[in-house]
Design a protein around this motif. Structure first.
Motif, PDB file in Angstrom:
ATOM      1  N   UNK A  96       0.824  -1.206   0.000  1.00 39.57           N
ATOM      2  CA  UNK A  96       0.000   0.000   0.000  1.00 39.57           C
ATOM      3  C   UNK A  96       0.865   1.266   0.000  1.00 39.57           C
ATOM      4  N   UNK A  97       1.943   1.229   0.776  1.00 40.97           N
ATOM      5  CA  UNK A  97       2.831   2.391   0.842  1.00 40.97           C
ATOM      6  C   UNK A  97       3.478   2.675  -0.504  1.00 40.97           C
ATOM      7  N   UNK A  98       3.788   1.619  -1.272  1.00 39.11           N
ATOM      8  CA  UNK A  98       4.396   1.813  -2.584  1.00 39.11           C
ATOM      9  C   UNK A  98       3.422   2.477  -3.548  1.00 39.11           C
ATOM     10  N   UNK A  99       2.126   2.143  -3.420  1.00 39.61           N
ATOM     11  CA  UNK A  99       1.115   2.768  -4.271  1.00 39.61           C
ATOM     12  C   UNK A  99       0.991   4.254  -3.941  1.00 39.61           C
ATOM     13  N   UNK A 100       0.958   4.558  -2.641  1.00 48.51           N
ATOM     14  CA  UNK A 100       0.847   5.957  -2.208  1.00 48.51           C
ATOM     15  C   UNK A 100       2.065   6.756  -2.654  1.00 48.51           C
ATOM     16  N   UNK A 101       3.238   6.164  -2.551  1.00 47.51           N
ATOM     17  CA  UNK A 101       4.458   6.858  -2.965  1.00 47.51           C
ATOM     18  C   UNK A 101       4.454   7.127  -4.461  1.00 47.51           C
ATOM     19  N   UNK A 102       4.066   6.119  -5.254  1.00 50.28           N
ATOM     20  CA  UNK A 102       3.989   6.303  -6.698  1.00 50.28           C
ATOM     21  C   UNK A 102       2.940   7.335  -7.084  1.00 50.28           C
ATOM     22  N   UNK A 103       1.800   7.296  -6.384  1.00 53.34           N
ATOM     23  CA  UNK A 103       0.723   8.245  -6.653  1.00 53.34           C
ATOM     24  C   UNK A 103       1.168   9.675  -6.328  1.00 53.34           C
ATOM     25  N   UNK A 104       1.809   9.842  -5.182  1.00 54.91           N
ATOM     26  CA  UNK A 104       2.235  11.179  -4.754  1.00 54.91           C
ATOM     27  C   UNK A 104       3.252  11.777  -5.716  1.00 54.91           C
ATOM     28  N   UNK A 105       4.256  10.994  -6.083  1.00 55.03           N
ATOM     29  CA  UNK A 105       5.280  11.487  -7.006  1.00 55.03           C
ATOM     30  C   UNK A 105       4.669  11.820  -8.365  1.00 55.03           C
ATOM     31  N   UNK A 106       3.833  10.903  -8.864  1.00 57.18           N
ATOM     32  CA  UNK A 106       3.230  11.106 -10.178  1.00 57.18           C
ATOM     33  C   UNK A 106       2.315  12.320 -10.189  1.00 57.18           C
ATOM     34  N   UNK A 107       1.530  12.485  -9.127  1.00 58.86           N
ATOM     35  CA  UNK A 107       0.623  13.636  -9.031  1.00 58.86           C
ATOM     36  C   UNK A 107       1.404  14.945  -9.027  1.00 58.86           C
ATOM     37  N   UNK A 108       2.448  15.019  -8.211  1.00 61.10           N
ATOM     38  CA  UNK A 108       3.226  16.259  -8.102  1.00 61.10           C
ATOM     39  C   UNK A 108       3.914  16.597  -9.420  1.00 61.10           C
ATOM     40  N   UNK A 109       4.533  15.604 -10.040  1.00 59.01           N
ATOM     41  CA  UNK A 109       5.247  15.853 -11.296  1.00 59.01           C
ATOM     42  C   UNK A 109       4.284  16.228 -12.407  1.00 59.01           C
ATOM     43  N   UNK A 110       3.141  15.543 -12.477  1.00 59.60           N
ATOM     44  CA  UNK A 110       2.173  15.827 -13.535  1.00 59.60           C
ATOM     45  C   UNK A 110       1.625  17.237 -13.426  1.00 59.60           C
ATOM     46  N   UNK A 111       1.237  17.641 -12.222  1.00 58.04           N
ATOM     47  CA  UNK A 111       0.671  18.983 -12.034  1.00 58.04           C
ATOM     48  C   UNK A 111       1.684  20.062 -12.405  1.00 58.04           C
ATOM     49  N   UNK A 112       2.912  19.925 -11.917  1.00 54.45           N
ATOM     50  CA  UNK A 112       3.912  20.955 -12.178  1.00 54.45           C
ATOM     51  C   UNK A 112       4.441  20.906 -13.613  1.00 54.45           C
ATOM     52  N   UNK A 113       4.253  19.771 -14.287  1.00 55.64           N
ATOM     53  CA  UNK A 113       4.675  19.683 -15.686  1.00 55.64           C
ATOM     54  C   UNK A 113       3.597  20.185 -16.633  1.00 55.64           C
ATOM     55  N   UNK A 114       2.335  20.007 -16.243  1.00 54.62           N
ATOM     56  CA  UNK A 114       1.232  20.321 -17.151  1.00 54.62           C
ATOM     57  C   UNK A 114       0.728  21.751 -17.037  1.00 54.62           C
ATOM     58  N   UNK A 115       0.836  22.359 -15.849  1.00 52.39           N
ATOM     59  CA  UNK A 115       0.380  23.745 -15.711  1.00 52.39           C
ATOM     60  C   UNK A 115       1.249  24.656 -16.579  1.00 52.39           C
ATOM     61  N   UNK A 116       0.608  25.383 -17.470  1.00 47.36           N
ATOM     62  CA  UNK A 116       1.352  26.262 -18.361  1.00 47.36           C
ATOM     63  C   UNK A 116       1.940  25.555 -19.563  1.00 47.36           C
ATOM     64  N   UNK A 117       1.639  24.255 -19.716  1.00 49.51           N
ATOM     65  CA  UNK A 117       2.129  23.507 -20.869  1.00 49.51           C
ATOM     66  C   UNK A 117       1.250  23.827 -22.083  1.00 49.51           C
ATOM     67  N   UNK A 118       1.709  23.443 -23.265  1.00 45.71           N
ATOM     68  CA  UNK A 118       0.954  23.726 -24.489  1.00 45.71           C
ATOM     69  C   UNK A 118      -0.418  23.082 -24.472  1.00 45.71           C
TER      70      UNK A 118
END
Length: 228
Positions: free
Chosen positions: A1-23
Motif C-alpha cells: 500500500x505504501x508503494x502505491x501511495x508513494x507512486x501516486x504522490x510522485x506522479x501527481x506532483x510531477x504531472x501537475x507541475x509539468x502540465x500547468x502552463x504547458x501547451x
C-alpha cells in the motif's frame, strides 16, 4: 500500500507541475472558449488518460527488457535532466505569454483551414445541440476528436510522458497511473473552467522553477535509494 501511495504522490506532483502552463493546458483553455466545455473536457481527459496508461505500461515493461538496476539509473538521470531543463526554462525562458500566443495562432490556423471560425451565435447553437444529444454521442463528435488528437499528440514525447515512464519503471505502476490521471484531471479541468484568463495569469517561470526543484529532489532521492 505504501508503494502505491508513494507512486501516486510522485506522479501527481510531477504531472501537475509539468502540465500547468504547458501547451496542452493552453490548448484546452482556448478550445473551451470556442466549443462546449463538456465535450472539450471529455476529449482532453480521454487523450491524457490513454497517454498516461500507455506510458505507465512502457515503464512497467522496461525492467523486463533491461535490468532493474539500469532502469533505476536511467530514471534517476531523467529526473536530473528534466530538473536542469526546467530550471533553465525558468531562468532563460521567454515566458508563458509567447507560448499562449503561439498555441492560439496554431489553433486559429487550423480553424481557418477547416472553415471552423465560430461566431457567438453559432456557439450558442452548438451548446443547445449538445444538450439535446445523448451523452455517448459526444465521443464521436468532431470537437471531441479535435480535443483528443491535439492533447494526445501534444503529449507525445513531452517531459511529463517521459517522467511517467521513468516513474512506472521505478515505482508502483498502479499508483503512478492514479497519480498521473488525477494530476491531468486537475490541470485540464482548471484550464477548461478557467479559460484563457486563468492561462494568461499563470507564471510559467514560477511553475518551471517549482517543477525543476521537484525533479532535482526526486533525482536525489532516487540516487540514494537502493535498487530493489
Amino acid at each position: 500500500m505504501s508503494s502505491i501511495v508513494q507512486g501516486l504522490t510522485k506522479s501527481l506532483a510531477i504531472t501537475v507541475l509539468s502540465e500547468i502552463g504547458d501547451k496542452t493546458f493552453f490548448a484546452a483553455a482556448i478550445l473551451a472558449m470556442r466549443y462546449p466545455r463538456r465535450t472539450v473536457l471529455l476529449g482532453c481527459l480521454s487523450a491524457l488518460t490513454v497517454m498516461t496508461i500507455l506510458s505507465a505500461v512502457v515503464g512497467w515493461a522496461a525492467p523486463n527488457l533491461i535490468s532493474r538496476k539500469w532502469s533505476h539509473h536511467i530514471t534517476t538521470l531523467l529526473f536530473f535532466v528534466f530538473g536542469i531543463l526546467s530550471l533553465k526554462d525558468a531562468i532563460f525562458g521567454d515566458g508563458d505569454e509567447d507560448e499562449l500566443a503561439e498555441v492560439e495562432e496554431e489553433l486559429n490556423k487550423d480553424l481557418k483551414a477547416n472553415n471552423g471560425v465560430k461566431k457567438n451565435d453559432s456557439k450558442v447553437d452548438d451548446d443547445l445541440k449538445k444538450k439535446q444529444r445523448p451523452f455517448l454521442s459526444q465521443f464521436l463528435s468532431p470537437i471531441f476528436l479535435k480535443a483528443f488528437s491535439i492533447n494526445f499528440f501534444g503529449e507525445w514525447g513531452d517531459k511529463s510522458q517521459l517522467a511517467t515512464i521513468g516513474l512506472a519503471a521505478d515505482e508502483n505502476p498502479f499508483g503512478v497511473v492514479l497519480g498521473g490521471i488525477l494530476g491531468q484531471a486537475l490541470c485540464t479541468t482548471a484550464a477548461v473552467i478557467g479559460g484563457k484568463s486563468l492561462a494568461s495569469q499563470i507564471s510559467e517561470k514560477m511553475v518551471a522553477l517549482s517543477g525543476g526543484l521537484l525533479f532535482i529532489v526526486f533525482g536525489i532521492q532516487s540516487f540514494f535509494s537502493p535498487v530493489e
